[in-house]
Write a protein that holds these residues in place. Sequence first.
Motif, short mmCIF file in Angstrom:
data_model
loop_
_atom_site.label_atom_id
_atom_site.label_comp_id
_atom_site.label_asym_id
_atom_site.label_seq_id
_atom_site.Cartn_x
_atom_site.Cartn_y
_atom_site.Cartn_z
N ILE A 164 0.92 -1.06 0.10
CA ILE A 164 -0.05 0.15 0.02
C ILE A 164 1.07 1.40 0.00
O ILE A 164 1.71 1.30 0.91
CB ILE A 164 -0.84 0.08 1.25
CG1 ILE A 164 -1.75 -1.02 1.61
CG2 ILE A 164 -1.70 1.17 1.28
CD1 ILE A 164 -2.57 -1.44 0.46
N ARG A 165 0.78 2.13 -1.23
CA ARG A 165 1.64 3.13 -1.18
C ARG A 165 0.88 4.30 -1.92
O ARG A 165 -0.30 4.41 -2.30
CB ARG A 165 2.63 2.75 -2.11
CG ARG A 165 2.51 2.51 -3.38
CD ARG A 165 3.50 2.65 -4.33
NE ARG A 165 3.38 2.21 -5.96
CZ ARG A 165 2.82 2.80 -6.78
NH1 ARG A 165 2.42 4.06 -6.44
NH2 ARG A 165 2.74 2.49 -7.96
N ASN A 166 1.53 5.61 -1.69
CA ASN A 166 0.88 6.87 -2.22
C ASN A 166 0.80 6.84 -3.87
O ASN A 166 1.69 6.32 -4.27
CB ASN A 166 1.63 8.15 -1.97
CG ASN A 166 1.57 8.56 -0.32
OD1 ASN A 166 0.76 8.00 0.25
ND2 ASN A 166 2.70 9.29 -0.06
N MET A 167 -0.46 7.28 -4.28
CA MET A 167 -0.65 7.27 -5.78
C MET A 167 0.23 8.59 -6.25
O MET A 167 0.43 9.59 -5.85
CB MET A 167 -2.14 7.43 -6.06
CG MET A 167 -2.23 7.33 -7.39
SD MET A 167 -4.04 7.74 -7.99
CE MET A 167 -4.86 6.66 -7.02
N LYS A 168 1.02 7.95 -7.55
CA LYS A 168 1.77 8.94 -8.38
C LYS A 168 1.09 9.31 -9.67
O LYS A 168 0.49 8.47 -10.14
CB LYS A 168 3.20 8.39 -8.69
CG LYS A 168 3.80 8.15 -7.17
CD LYS A 168 5.22 7.50 -7.49
CE LYS A 168 5.50 6.37 -8.24
NZ LYS A 168 5.27 5.17 -8.05
N SER A 169 1.60 10.20 -10.25
CA SER A 169 1.05 10.76 -11.54
C SER A 169 1.18 9.63 -12.57
O SER A 169 0.35 9.12 -13.50
CB SER A 169 1.43 12.03 -12.01
OG SER A 169 2.94 12.04 -12.01
N ALA A 220 -6.48 16.76 -1.13
CA ALA A 220 -6.76 15.24 -1.33
C ALA A 220 -5.54 14.40 -1.05
O ALA A 220 -4.34 14.67 -0.91
CB ALA A 220 -6.93 15.13 -2.86
N TYR A 221 -5.81 12.99 -0.68
CA TYR A 221 -4.89 12.02 -0.23
C TYR A 221 -5.23 10.66 -1.08
O TYR A 221 -6.21 10.38 -0.80
CB TYR A 221 -4.88 11.78 1.25
CG TYR A 221 -3.70 10.68 1.64
CD1 TYR A 221 -2.36 11.32 2.19
CD2 TYR A 221 -4.10 9.33 1.81
CE1 TYR A 221 -1.45 10.24 2.48
CE2 TYR A 221 -3.21 8.56 2.51
CZ TYR A 221 -1.89 9.02 2.59
OH TYR A 221 -0.95 8.09 2.91
N TYR A 222 -4.32 10.23 -1.93
CA TYR A 222 -4.68 8.96 -2.73
C TYR A 222 -3.58 8.13 -2.61
O TYR A 222 -2.43 8.22 -2.46
CB TYR A 222 -4.93 9.28 -4.12
CG TYR A 222 -6.20 10.01 -4.59
CD1 TYR A 222 -7.14 8.91 -4.88
CD2 TYR A 222 -6.47 11.26 -4.06
CE1 TYR A 222 -8.50 9.57 -5.26
CE2 TYR A 222 -7.91 11.53 -4.34
CZ TYR A 222 -8.68 10.80 -4.91
OH TYR A 222 -9.92 11.44 -5.16
N GLU A 223 -4.12 6.70 -2.09
CA GLU A 223 -3.17 5.77 -2.05
C GLU A 223 -3.58 4.51 -3.10
O GLU A 223 -4.72 4.58 -3.50
CB GLU A 223 -3.08 5.26 -0.70
CG GLU A 223 -4.36 4.65 -0.27
CD GLU A 223 -4.37 4.19 1.18
OE1 GLU A 223 -5.12 3.56 1.83
OE2 GLU A 223 -3.67 5.16 2.04
N CYS A 224 -2.64 3.43 -3.42
CA CYS A 224 -2.84 2.60 -4.18
C CYS A 224 -2.31 1.25 -3.60
O CYS A 224 -1.36 1.16 -2.82
CB CYS A 224 -2.54 2.59 -5.67
SG CYS A 224 -0.80 3.22 -5.93
#
Length: 148
Positions: free
Chosen positions: A6-11, A43-47
């Motif tokens: 589980i990690r932060n989403m990047k462009s 906003a905070y997005y993870e994937c």
Amino acid sequence: MERVLIRNMKSDDIGQIIEIEKKCFSLPWSRESFEGELKNEHAYYECAEENKNIVGYMGMWKILDECHITNVAVLPEYRNRGIASMLIDKMIGVCKCSEIKNMTLEVRESNTTAINLYKKFGFFSVGKRPNYYQLPLEDAIIMWKNIY
Ligand SMILES: CC(C)(COP(=O)(O)OP(=O)(O)OC[C@H]1O[C@@H](n2cnc3c(N)ncnc32)[C@H](O)[C@@H]1OP(=O)(O)O)[C@@H](O)C(=O)NCCC(=O)NCCS
């Protein structure tokens, strides 16, 4: 089962996220929507990544002491393995480490899978938004969770 990260989403992830959107929702978000979200300071997005493939994602907005979950999705072939639970657990941890006191979300009234998932994490129903969703037209259940 392979290890799920589980990690932060990047462009760079947006291409894969859009494919997940298409498989999971009748009105998928566009590339532009995700680009905007990744630039949004609230906003905070993870994937969730397995074998370098993104298999799920989750997003939220943090505004003052409240968190609004924008979306949670896991690819159909990766479901029922606890991946959405890992994403939510991480988000709750992030909220607990900040000034957030409440988390909220909307969910389709018929989406018992997602409603069960949120209840498992202590979310409870506080009301409805009539005709909130399109394709098909449906009410939303509003759910809340208090953070202690
Ligand atoms: C909802 C969704 C994200 C769940 O992802 P998942 O990785 O399969 O979820 P998990 O494996 O972590 O399951 C967690 C809980 O969800 C519930 N759940 C999962 N699958 C279920 C099913 N088929 N029926 C009923 N409840 C179910 C259970 O409470 C489960 O907990 P348990 O395993 O302890 O019984 C996934 O089904 C999905 O992407 N659906 C389409 C997109 C969507 O509806 N998103 C929510 C928008 S509000």
